[in-house]
Design an enzyme around this catalytic site. Structure first.
Site, PDB file in Angstrom:
ATOM      1  N   GLY A   1       0.812  -1.205   0.000  1.00 36.73           N
ATOM      2  CA  GLY A   1       0.000   0.000   0.000  1.00 36.73           C
ATOM      3  C   GLY A   1       0.848   1.258   0.000  1.00 36.73           C
ATOM      4  O   GLY A   1       2.084   1.195   0.077  1.00 36.73           O
TER       5      GLY A   1
ATOM      6  N   GLY B   1       8.957   3.583  -0.563  1.00 37.72           N
ATOM      7  CA  GLY B   1       9.712   4.774  -0.202  1.00 37.72           C
ATOM      8  C   GLY B   1      10.065   4.820   1.272  1.00 37.72           C
ATOM      9  O   GLY B   1      10.694   5.772   1.731  1.00 37.72           O
ATOM     10  N   PHE B   2       9.649   3.769   2.011  1.00 34.18           N
ATOM     11  CA  PHE B   2       9.982   3.639   3.429  1.00 34.18           C
ATOM     12  C   PHE B   2      10.657   2.288   3.651  1.00 34.18           C
ATOM     13  O   PHE B   2      10.492   1.358   2.856  1.00 34.18           O
ATOM     14  CB  PHE B   2       8.725   3.745   4.300  1.00 34.18           C
ATOM     15  CG  PHE B   2       8.113   5.121   4.321  1.00 34.18           C
ATOM     16  CD1 PHE B   2       8.359   5.987   5.383  1.00 34.18           C
ATOM     17  CD2 PHE B   2       7.303   5.559   3.284  1.00 34.18           C
ATOM     18  CE1 PHE B   2       7.807   7.257   5.397  1.00 34.18           C
ATOM     19  CE2 PHE B   2       6.752   6.830   3.285  1.00 34.18           C
ATOM     20  CZ  PHE B   2       7.009   7.686   4.345  1.00 34.18           C
TER      21      PHE B   2
ATOM     22  N   CYS C   1       5.499  -5.632   1.488  1.00 31.72           N
ATOM     23  CA  CYS C   1       5.782  -4.191   1.370  1.00 31.72           C
ATOM     24  C   CYS C   1       5.249  -3.386   2.556  1.00 31.72           C
ATOM     25  O   CYS C   1       5.803  -3.447   3.626  1.00 31.72           O
ATOM     26  CB  CYS C   1       5.306  -3.674   0.022  1.00 31.72           C
ATOM     27  SG  CYS C   1       6.445  -4.154  -1.275  1.00 31.72           S
ATOM     28  N   LEU C   2       4.160  -2.627   2.381  1.00 32.50           N
ATOM     29  CA  LEU C   2       3.616  -1.881   3.516  1.00 32.50           C
ATOM     30  C   LEU C   2       3.223  -2.851   4.629  1.00 32.50           C
ATOM     31  O   LEU C   2       3.382  -2.552   5.819  1.00 32.50           O
ATOM     32  CB  LEU C   2       2.417  -1.033   3.083  1.00 32.50           C
ATOM     33  CG  LEU C   2       1.851  -0.058   4.120  1.00 32.50           C
ATOM     34  CD1 LEU C   2       2.890   0.940   4.598  1.00 32.50           C
ATOM     35  CD2 LEU C   2       0.626   0.687   3.543  1.00 32.50           C
TER      36      LEU C   2
ATOM     37  N   GLY D   1       1.997   5.391   1.179  1.00 35.50           N
ATOM     38  CA  GLY D   1       2.136   6.277   2.325  1.00 35.50           C
ATOM     39  C   GLY D   1       3.058   5.761   3.415  1.00 35.50           C
ATOM     40  O   GLY D   1       3.732   4.740   3.288  1.00 35.50           O
TER      41      GLY D   1
ATOM     42  N   GLU E   1       4.610 -11.338  -6.211  1.00 37.97           N
ATOM     43  CA  GLU E   1       3.509 -11.534  -7.172  1.00 37.97           C
ATOM     44  C   GLU E   1       3.720 -10.752  -8.462  1.00 37.97           C
ATOM     45  O   GLU E   1       2.824 -10.684  -9.298  1.00 37.97           O
ATOM     46  CB  GLU E   1       2.187 -11.098  -6.533  1.00 37.97           C
ATOM     47  CG  GLU E   1       1.894  -9.602  -6.579  1.00 37.97           C
ATOM     48  CD  GLU E   1       2.800  -8.736  -5.738  1.00 37.97           C
ATOM     49  OE1 GLU E   1       2.825  -7.514  -5.961  1.00 37.97           O
ATOM     50  OE2 GLU E   1       3.486  -9.267  -4.854  1.00 37.97           O
TER      51      GLU E   1
ATOM     52  N   ASN F   1       8.755  -1.521  -4.912  1.00 38.49           N
ATOM     53  CA  ASN F   1       8.081  -0.228  -4.958  1.00 38.49           C
ATOM     54  C   ASN F   1       7.819   0.232  -3.530  1.00 38.49           C
ATOM     55  O   ASN F   1       6.793  -0.086  -2.944  1.00 38.49           O
ATOM     56  CB  ASN F   1       6.757  -0.327  -5.724  1.00 38.49           C
ATOM     57  CG  ASN F   1       5.906   0.898  -5.519  1.00 38.49           C
ATOM     58  OD1 ASN F   1       6.415   1.975  -5.221  1.00 38.49           O
ATOM     59  ND2 ASN F   1       4.608   0.750  -5.662  1.00 38.49           N
TER      60      ASN F   1
ATOM     61  N   HIS G   1       7.939  -7.503  -4.162  1.00 35.03           N
ATOM     62  CA  HIS G   1       6.690  -8.045  -4.705  1.00 35.03           C
ATOM     63  C   HIS G   1       6.880  -9.416  -5.342  1.00 35.03           C
ATOM     64  O   HIS G   1       7.202  -9.518  -6.529  1.00 35.03           O
ATOM     65  CB  HIS G   1       6.098  -7.077  -5.724  1.00 35.03           C
ATOM     66  CG  HIS G   1       5.510  -5.858  -5.110  1.00 35.03           C
ATOM     67  ND1 HIS G   1       4.229  -5.826  -4.602  1.00 35.03           N
ATOM     68  CD2 HIS G   1       6.028  -4.639  -4.879  1.00 35.03           C
ATOM     69  CE1 HIS G   1       3.974  -4.617  -4.093  1.00 35.03           C
ATOM     70  NE2 HIS G   1       5.061  -3.886  -4.253  1.00 35.03           N
TER      71      HIS G   1
END
Length: 375
Positions: free
Chosen positions: A230, A302-303, A258-259, A232, A346, A300, A344
């Site tokens: 996700g 940014g954190f 990821c998130l 943010g 997937e 993908n 990722h």
């Protein structure tokens, strides 16, 4: 359709730097977001529809974008999620037989602003040197001061909660209801191909909104849980972090991507931080520390999570590292069936080196299902 005469357009960065280009046609106007770049040679439709990119202006480093059109079946969500597109050469014609739209038609249908004829090599070099930052793209090039003032009012990505903007509003099911395994998935920006990968491995998935409690996710007695990718900053996701804590305490299998990986780290008391540039592309090298093998991965984010805190945590083990900057690319809990990765597995159109992670999750679900049957 070809546009012989394109309107002037520009990209204005938060530090005042300006790059000039042309509107591709279709939507005109102004769009704000955090500027970032993706190095993938293919997969632009999947990138544009990935919920993880919500609120970002996407720079594509491949010189030609749009040359194979789009296909409805290849979207990762119901619509375009990027705030806008910045590219070098925009292709109005496409050659792929099974495409159902040109990229321009696809962007027009999604009311997405795109600009081309930008020196993307210079732009990406600038972002690498100066870091990701807020920006604006616009065809309204005559009032730069007005754009600068508007850009100053835009909040930064750090501290920004965006999962609520892309998550489902109501729970829904995906897959075959007669499948062997039941999975409760927390949608904080889930991609369709994650659901496809679970479903083809004999899972029936119930997808829940971003702020769903563990009690509700567990109400249909799943064999395991999943926390999605996700957009943010992960730290504002207090409900998701608490849900992850409760899932971990339940001793059921948990997989995060990821998130979701960052949320699981935060649930274990490991902090996260905003990266200078982030990782975005389909050729990121990762080493699996458990097998010693290398993987080419799609990333993908940014954190990232704090490596020192992860290494010193008594219940966590780093399973994967990014070979470019040695950030944590995967972790697992030592005494729980909990693991996550910062990339990722997937990935569509690829690479597929990491699909084995779904198989590992299925092994944990099989063990959980067997225990449940014995009880």
């Amino acid at each position: 359709m070809k546009y012989q005469s394109k309107k002037k357009a520009l990209l204005l960065l938060a530090d005042g730097t300006v790059f000039y280009g042309k509107s591709v046609g279709g939507k005109e106007g102004t769009s704000f977001g955090e500027v970032c770049f993706n190095t993938g040679m293919t997969g632009y439709q999947e990138i544009f529809t990935d919920p993880s990119y919500f609120g970002q202006l996407m720079v594509t480093t491949n010189a030609h974008i749009g040359n194979y059109g789009t296909n409805e079946d290849e979207s990762e969500s119901d619509n375009v999620k990027i705030a806008g597109l910045i590219c070098k050469n925009f292709s109005y014609d496409y050659s792929r037989p099974d495409a159902d739209k040109s990229l321009l038609e696809f962007l027009e249908a999604n009311n997405t602003l795109a600009i081309s004829d930008v020196d993307t090599r210079a732009l990406v070099g600038y972002i690498r040197d100066h870091g990701a930052m807020n920006a604006v793209i616009s065809t309204e090039v005559d009032d730069l001061d007005k754009l600068k003032e508007a850009l100053k009012e835009m909040p930064g990505m750090e501290g920004l909660e965006l999962a609520s903007k892309v998550s489902t509003q109501e729970a829904y099911f995906f897959g075959d209801e007669n499948a062997t395994y039941k999975v409760s998935a927390l949608d904080i920006g889930i991609k369709k191909n994650i659901l496809r990968n679970l479903a083809k491995r004999d899972c029936y998935i119930k997808v829940f909104p971003y702020d769903t409690s563990f009690e509700e996710m567990g109400s249909w007695n799943p064999d395991g849980y999943f926390i999605s990718n996700g957009p943010g900053d992960p730290e504002p996701l207090k409900n998701a972090i608490q849900t992850a804590k409760d899932i971990i305490a339940s001793d059921k299998p948990l997989f995060g991507i990821c998130l979701g990986h960052q949320v699981i780290a935060l649930a274990n008391g490991v902090s996260t931080y905003k990266m200078y540039n982030g990782h975005r592309g389909i050729n990121h090298p990762v080493k699996n520390l458990l097998t010693g093998k290398g993987e080419i991965t799609s990333q993908n984010h940014g954190f990232a999570i704090n490596r020192e805190e992860t290494e010193s945590h008594p219940e966590l083990e780093i399973t994967h590292v990014h070979l470019n900057d040695h950030t944590v690319a995967g972790l697992r809990m030592k005494n729980k069936d909990v693991f996550s990765v910062q990339y990722h597995p997937e990935a569509s159109p690829g690479p597929h080196d990491a699909e084995y992670l779904f198989d590992q999750f299925i092994e944990l679900l099989a063990k959980s299902s067997k225990v449940k049957q014995e009880v």
